[in-house]
Design an enzyme around this catalytic site. Structure first.
Site, mmCIF file in Angstrom:
data_model
loop_
_atom_site.group_PDB
_atom_site.id
_atom_site.type_symbol
_atom_site.label_atom_id
_atom_site.label_comp_id
_atom_site.label_asym_id
_atom_site.label_seq_id
_atom_site.Cartn_x
_atom_site.Cartn_y
_atom_site.Cartn_z
ATOM 1 N N ASN A 9 -66.834 58.971 30.364
ATOM 2 C CA ASN A 9 -66.529 59.501 29.036
ATOM 3 C C ASN A 9 -65.736 58.417 28.321
ATOM 4 O O ASN A 9 -64.563 58.211 28.616
ATOM 5 C CB ASN A 9 -65.712 60.793 29.168
ATOM 6 C CG ASN A 9 -65.210 61.287 27.820
ATOM 7 O OD1 ASN A 9 -65.604 60.771 26.777
ATOM 8 N ND2 ASN A 9 -64.334 62.284 27.841
ATOM 9 N N TRP A 10 -66.405 57.743 27.411
ATOM 10 C CA TRP A 10 -65.749 56.620 26.729
ATOM 11 C C TRP A 10 -64.698 57.080 25.718
ATOM 12 O O TRP A 10 -63.956 56.272 25.199
ATOM 13 C CB TRP A 10 -66.804 55.766 26.002
ATOM 14 C CG TRP A 10 -67.690 54.968 26.901
ATOM 15 C CD1 TRP A 10 -67.650 54.898 28.273
ATOM 16 C CD2 TRP A 10 -68.775 54.106 26.502
ATOM 17 N NE1 TRP A 10 -68.625 54.053 28.745
ATOM 18 C CE2 TRP A 10 -69.330 53.563 27.670
ATOM 19 C CE3 TRP A 10 -69.317 53.761 25.269
ATOM 20 C CZ2 TRP A 10 -70.409 52.678 27.651
ATOM 21 C CZ3 TRP A 10 -70.389 52.883 25.239
ATOM 22 C CH2 TRP A 10 -70.931 52.339 26.416
ATOM 23 N N LYS A 11 -64.685 58.365 25.410
ATOM 24 C CA LYS A 11 -63.786 58.890 24.372
ATOM 25 C C LYS A 11 -63.962 58.040 23.106
ATOM 26 O O LYS A 11 -65.058 57.537 22.867
ATOM 27 C CB LYS A 11 -62.345 58.938 24.893
ATOM 28 C CG LYS A 11 -62.277 59.672 26.249
ATOM 29 C CD LYS A 11 -60.913 60.071 26.668
ATOM 30 C CE LYS A 11 -61.003 60.794 28.011
ATOM 31 N NZ LYS A 11 -59.731 61.359 28.457
ATOM 32 N N HIS A 94 -64.473 69.718 26.391
ATOM 33 C CA HIS A 94 -63.469 68.791 26.922
ATOM 34 C C HIS A 94 -62.081 69.248 26.456
ATOM 35 O O HIS A 94 -61.929 69.741 25.342
ATOM 36 C CB HIS A 94 -63.753 67.363 26.434
ATOM 37 C CG HIS A 94 -62.903 66.353 27.153
ATOM 38 N ND1 HIS A 94 -61.593 66.120 26.809
ATOM 39 C CD2 HIS A 94 -63.169 65.562 28.215
ATOM 40 C CE1 HIS A 94 -61.094 65.209 27.637
ATOM 41 N NE2 HIS A 94 -62.025 64.854 28.500
ATOM 42 N N GLU A 96 -59.638 67.740 25.330
ATOM 43 C CA GLU A 96 -59.177 67.161 24.054
ATOM 44 C C GLU A 96 -59.818 67.894 22.874
ATOM 45 O O GLU A 96 -59.200 68.051 21.821
ATOM 46 C CB GLU A 96 -59.482 65.656 24.032
ATOM 47 C CG GLU A 96 -58.538 64.901 24.968
ATOM 48 C CD GLU A 96 -59.108 63.651 25.594
ATOM 49 O OE1 GLU A 96 -60.076 63.082 25.057
ATOM 50 O OE2 GLU A 96 -58.581 63.232 26.650
ATOM 51 N N GLU A 166 -61.462 69.474 35.068
ATOM 52 C CA GLU A 166 -60.543 68.423 34.633
ATOM 53 C C GLU A 166 -59.177 69.031 34.351
ATOM 54 O O GLU A 166 -58.937 69.527 33.233
ATOM 55 C CB GLU A 166 -61.053 67.743 33.354
ATOM 56 C CG GLU A 166 -62.365 67.020 33.500
ATOM 57 C CD GLU A 166 -62.506 65.902 32.473
ATOM 58 O OE1 GLU A 166 -62.699 64.759 32.882
ATOM 59 O OE2 GLU A 166 -62.397 66.181 31.266
ATOM 60 N N GLY A 172 -55.731 61.025 31.901
ATOM 61 C CA GLY A 172 -55.083 59.889 31.246
ATOM 62 C C GLY A 172 -53.634 59.695 31.645
ATOM 63 O O GLY A 172 -52.911 58.924 31.024
ATOM 64 N N SER A 211 -57.916 60.952 35.908
ATOM 65 C CA SER A 211 -57.342 59.780 36.587
ATOM 66 C C SER A 211 -58.106 59.392 37.859
ATOM 67 O O SER A 211 -57.499 58.983 38.842
ATOM 68 C CB SER A 211 -55.853 59.989 36.886
ATOM 69 O OG SER A 211 -55.130 60.128 35.673
ATOM 70 N N GLY A 232 -62.686 58.770 32.635
ATOM 71 C CA GLY A 232 -62.240 58.320 31.325
ATOM 72 C C GLY A 232 -61.903 56.836 31.334
ATOM 73 O O GLY A 232 -62.779 55.980 31.248
ATOM 74 N N GLY A 233 -60.637 56.531 31.459
ATOM 75 C CA GLY A 233 -60.170 55.143 31.339
ATOM 76 C C GLY A 233 -60.928 54.155 32.214
ATOM 77 O O GLY A 233 -61.295 53.061 31.761
HETATM 78 P P1 13P Z 1 -59.079 59.704 32.655
HETATM 79 O O1 13P Z 1 -60.053 59.297 33.736
HETATM 80 O O2 13P Z 1 -58.713 58.578 31.738
HETATM 81 O O3 13P Z 1 -57.913 60.453 33.218
HETATM 82 O O4 13P Z 1 -59.870 60.754 31.706
HETATM 83 C C1 13P Z 1 -60.525 61.823 32.292
HETATM 84 C C2 13P Z 1 -61.343 62.500 31.261
HETATM 85 O O5 13P Z 1 -60.839 63.117 30.344
HETATM 86 C C3 13P Z 1 -62.798 62.382 31.355
HETATM 87 O O6 13P Z 1 -63.440 63.270 30.512
#
Ligand code: 13P
Length: 249
Positions: A9-11, A94, A96, A166, A172, A211, A232-233
């Site tokens: 997930n590149w956000k 998600h 967010e 999640e 994050g 994470s 994510g990251g």
């Molecule tokens: P991180 O891997 O950066 O914690 O993000 C997880 C995420 O929200 C994937 O959708």
């Protein structure tokens, strides 16, 4: 046997140039991987993903979708539009989107339905906040989020969907759920589905997100009910993402 899926997930990250470089590295790393690999990018980059990934094993998707089919919804993107750009997956619910953009359980369920109606595979994200976990409400929160979708779409709809657990406190933050903590929630999700349809539950892929790093991926993915990850990251760093894919087999 459920085939593992590792989805990035590149956000709201990326640029045409950075994406091209990242995708080149991913494509080069694909041979030998057993798991399915996907990336979920911001809307403007979906055409680029279609152009660069169409003849590869890497699949792609979007990070959200409108619950509406079409109409006067300025700024929204429909599921049919995502199909035109070759998307297979779309994230729905998600954390967010839920916390920053006010998406309720009902809206998430409507998005799930809209995605499936055009043949997209929704990746339904569920998870509790730290306060909810500390209050002992994890199971109740995750069940409520899941039930909202099952009530609206029917349990059979999960046969062509993916679930992602999640925990919000792990996203994050660098704090991962322990493999045992994650496994406990994954098993509870599968049990809830199994109570309605045991065969479907057995085939349902439940990803863990929060994470995930090369250092912790293998132990997480070794759990019975963890069928891959939503990253994510670490999905923005080719070597890290590929190492996580390798941990999935
Ligand atoms: P991180 O891997 O950066 O914690 O993000 C997880 C995420 O929200 C994937 O959708």
């Amino acid at each position: 046997m459920r085939k593992k899926l590792v989805a990035g997930n590149w956000k709201m990250h990326g640029s045409l140039q950075a994406n091209a470089a990242l995708l080149e590295r991913l494509k080069a790393g694909m041979p030998g991987l057993q798991c399915e690999v996907a990336v979920c990018a911001p809307f403007p980059y979906l055409a680029q993903l279609q152009a660069l990934l169409a003849s590869t094993q890497v699949r792609w998707g979007a990070q959200s979708v409108s619950e509406h089919v079409s109409g006067a919804y300025t700024g929204e993107v429909s599921a049919a539009m995502l199909c035109e750009f070759g998307c297979r997956y779309v994230l729905v619910g998600h954390s967010e989107r839920r916390s920053l953009f006010g998406e309720s359980d009902a809206v998430v369920a409507a998005k799930f339905v809209a995605a499936r109606e055009v043949g997209l595979v929704p990746i339904l994200c569920l998870g509790e906040t730290l306060a909810e976990r500390e209050a002992g409400a994890t199971a109740a929160v995750v069940s409520r989020q899941l039930d909202a979708v099952i009530d609206r779409a029917g349990v059979a709809a999960l046969a062509s969907a993916v679930v992602a657990y999640e925990p919000v406190w792990a996203i994050g933050t660098g704090v991962t759920a322990s493999p045992a903590q994650a496994q406990e929630v994954h098993a509870a999700i599968r049990k809830r589905v199994a109570d309605l349809d045991a065969g479907l539950a057995e085939g349902l892929r439940i990803l863990y997100g929060g994470s995930v790093k090369p250092q912790n991926a293998a132990e997480l993915f070794a759990q019975d009910d963890i069928d891959g990850g939503l990253i994510g990251g670490a999905a923005l760093v080719a070597d890290d993402f590929l190492a996580i894919c390798q941990a999935a087999g």
